[in-house]
Design a protein around this motif. Structure first.
Motif, PDB file in Angstrom:
ATOM      1  N   GLY A  35       0.823  -1.273   0.034  1.00  0.00           N
ATOM      2  CA  GLY A  35      -0.075  -0.071   0.174  1.00  0.00           C
ATOM      3  C   GLY A  35       0.653   1.000   0.067  1.00  0.00           C
ATOM      4  N   VAL A  36       1.889   1.465   0.745  1.00  0.00           N
ATOM      5  CA  VAL A  36       2.814   2.360   0.818  1.00  0.00           C
ATOM      6  C   VAL A  36       3.454   2.691  -0.503  1.00  0.00           C
ATOM      7  N   LEU A  37       3.997   1.343  -0.954  1.00  0.00           N
ATOM      8  CA  LEU A  37       4.624   1.709  -2.345  1.00  0.00           C
ATOM      9  C   LEU A  37       3.484   2.341  -3.564  1.00  0.00           C
ATOM     10  N   ARG A  38       2.236   1.567  -3.293  1.00  0.00           N
ATOM     11  CA  ARG A  38       1.341   2.089  -4.408  1.00  0.00           C
ATOM     12  C   ARG A  38       1.160   3.797  -4.234  1.00  0.00           C
ATOM     13  N   LYS A  39       1.141   4.214  -2.883  1.00  0.00           N
ATOM     14  CA  LYS A  39       0.680   5.615  -2.807  1.00  0.00           C
ATOM     15  C   LYS A  39       2.018   6.233  -2.976  1.00  0.00           C
ATOM     16  N   VAL A  40       3.366   5.725  -3.150  1.00  0.00           N
ATOM     17  CA  VAL A  40       4.266   6.485  -3.565  1.00  0.00           C
ATOM     18  C   VAL A  40       4.407   6.679  -5.008  1.00  0.00           C
ATOM     19  N   ARG A  41       4.145   5.550  -5.622  1.00  0.00           N
ATOM     20  CA  ARG A  41       3.889   5.617  -7.117  1.00  0.00           C
ATOM     21  C   ARG A  41       3.107   6.817  -7.631  1.00  0.00           C
ATOM     22  N   ALA A  42       1.704   6.956  -7.001  1.00  0.00           N
ATOM     23  CA  ALA A  42       0.904   7.726  -7.274  1.00  0.00           C
ATOM     24  C   ALA A  42       1.378   8.979  -7.342  1.00  0.00           C
ATOM     25  N   PHE A  43       1.748   9.155  -6.101  1.00  0.00           N
ATOM     26  CA  PHE A  43       2.435  10.703  -5.758  1.00  0.00           C
ATOM     27  C   PHE A  43       3.440  11.021  -6.806  1.00  0.00           C
ATOM     28  N   ALA A  44       4.285  10.070  -7.142  1.00  0.00           N
ATOM     29  CA  ALA A  44       5.335  10.427  -8.272  1.00  0.00           C
ATOM     30  C   ALA A  44       4.704  10.703  -9.623  1.00  0.00           C
ATOM     31  N   ASP A  45       3.808   9.756  -9.964  1.00  0.00           N
ATOM     32  CA  ASP A  45       2.902  10.186 -11.179  1.00  0.00           C
ATOM     33  C   ASP A  45       2.090  11.374 -11.294  1.00  0.00           C
TER      34      ASP A  45
END
Length: 139
Positions: A35-45
């Motif tokens: 979940g944390v990795l998904r949030k970091v990817r979404a933030f970067a995108d």
């Protein structure tokens, strides 16, 4: 990213994770980590999209991967995949033809012959030098 991980290393990491978190809390930890990795990817995108929108319409097809030095050189200097520019630069910077010409001129001069075309003596006719006797035992 994980290409250097062998299957043995993955098994070792899994066993250590089971010992640290326990078999009952490990699935919850994995869910939280993903979940944390998904949030970091979404933030970067989201940050990339914001930057593209702020740059304007002329940068809509801008890719951040193009900023990598190898990709930048390949795209802008080599015009894609052609290596013709590199070979032209490499041949222009190659000192071997000039060195071969100078070596031939020096050999001609040392042998007592008149230097050939492209010799070191520019415009003047060089006279053959007198040969000195060299005694290797004297030095």
């Amino acid at each position: 990213m994980f290409s250097e991980l062998s299957p043995m290393k993955v098994v070792t990491i899994a066993i250590v994770a089971i010992f640290i978190f326990g078999p009952d809390k490990l699935p919850e930890f994995i869910r939280n980590a993903t979940g944390v990795l998904r949030k970091v990817r979404a933030f970067a995108d989201s940050a990339k999209q914001d930057l593209r929108s702020e740059l304007g319409p002329e940068f809509k097809d801008f890719e951040f991967e193009d900023l990598h030095p190898k990709t930048f050189v390949r795209k802008h200097v080599l015009d894609g995949d052609s290596l013709a520019g590199v070979e032209e630069i490499r041949s222009a910077l190659d000192p071997r033809p000039e060195l071969a010409e100078i070596t031939a001129a020096v050999r001609d001069t040392a042998d007592g012959r008149a230097p050939g075309a492209g010799s070191l003596a520019k415009g003047a006719q060089a006279t053959p030098p007198t040969r000195h006797v060299f005694d290797p035992d004297a030095t």
